[in-house]
Scaffold this motif. Structure first.
Motif: not given
Length: 315
Positions: A1-21
């Motif tokens: 499944m392809a991961i979108t930039a929007a999903q990465v952004k949402e997870l990052r904002e929710a957790t504060g973790a690094g983008m690659m993580d």
């Protein structure tokens, strides 16, 4: 499944973790956001364990207060002062203080197992693990104390953006702006002068006896160093001992300390409170005070940054 930039952004904002993580976690869980959060939490736990040997002696103390009747202070430590000034860290510590204000726990172990104020599915300990994964430093909720007024009020004072935090619990029949201002001034006194007790009556007898032994040994040694014709007899030494002990007690007892803002440089804290109480038709009694200073009692590790950088280069 392809991961979108929007999903990465949402997870990052929710957790504060690094983008690659975040991207790796989403890939691992096929885009399941909740599962990805759990993956990051587990990695945060691994980071916390890895950092467990480090010394967290920086950080901040913050206070949460509910009107004039309740207040709670917490100390949360970090490894560096830089992190202590981080807004995310400060916001988190403020939440821990809110948790302490509502807690019924008396010890830190029970407190850490309570449901987290922002998410009952987590414990306070879980919230700390999450914050470690965000900050990437060892963090520690070291201590807390809750103060509830019985027939008076509580006031608080924060010094140096959280380097020192003080809560005063006072008995008074009148709670107005003048009384609260006076008690805030006393809280500032506690922050600056670090008394150990409210009054001489609060000093344990074993503490007095211990100090007497030390002062007596000092006095005897000083006396023996004098020429024989100038040495003082035992009864004089004992009188000197009483004077020295009383002087020491005045330094460590809040009421006997000279009020730091006294215009004449002589008025004690007890006299200041009596004056303010008389002006406002009440007696003001400090029942107790709580003073937290960040990192007090923690041995700080002295880092050799040049060696640290070189070790990283070699590896």
């Amino acid at each position: 499944m392809a991961i979108t930039a929007a999903q990465v952004k949402e997870l990052r904002e929710a957790t504060g973790a690094g983008m690659m993580d975040c991207k790796k976690a989403l890939t691992e869980t096929n885009g399941d956001m909740d599962a990805a959060v759990e993956v990051l939490r587990k990695k945060g736990q691994a980071k916390a364990e890895k950092k467990a040997s480090r010394i967290a002696a920086e950080g901040i103390c913050l206070i949460a207060q509910n009107g004039d009747q309740e207040a709670a202070v917490v100390e949360v430590n970090s490894e560096t002062d830089f992190v202590a000034q981080n807004e995310k860290f400060r916001t988190y510590v403020a939440k821990v203080a809110e948790q302490a204000l509502k807690t019924a726990s008396e010890g830190i172990d029970a407190f850490m197992e309570e449901p987290w104020i922002d998410d009952a599915a987590k414990t306070v300990k879980d919230s700390l693990v999450d914050m470690i994964s965000v900050i990437s430093e060892k963090l520690s909720i070291r201590r807390f104390q809750k103060v509830v007024a019985e027939d008076g009020c509580v006031v608080s004072y924060l010094h140096g953006k959280g380097r020192i935090a003080v809560i005063i619990d006072a008995k008074t029949d009148v709670v107005n702006d003048a009384v609260k201002e006076a008690l805030t001034n006393v809280a500032m006194q506690v922050a600056a002068m670090s008394p150990k007790y409210v009054s001489v009556d609060d000093v344990p007898e074993d503490f007095k006896e211990h100090e007497k032994e030390i002062l007596l040994a000092q006095a005897i040694e000083e006396n023996e160093k004098l020429p024989e014709n100038k040495r003082k007899p035992q009864n004089i030494i004992e009188k000197m001992l009483i004077g020295r002990l009383n002087k020491e007690l005045k330094q460590i007892c809040l009421y006997d300390q000279v009020y730091v803002r006294a215009e004449d440089g002589k008025q004690t804290v007890a006299q200041y409170l009596k004056q303010v109480g008389k002006e406002n038709g009440t007696d003001i009694t400090v029942r107790r005070f709580v003073r937290f200073e960040t990192g007090e009692g923690i041995e700080k590790k002295v880092e050799n940054f040049a060696e640290e950088v070189m070790s990283q280069i070699k590896h």
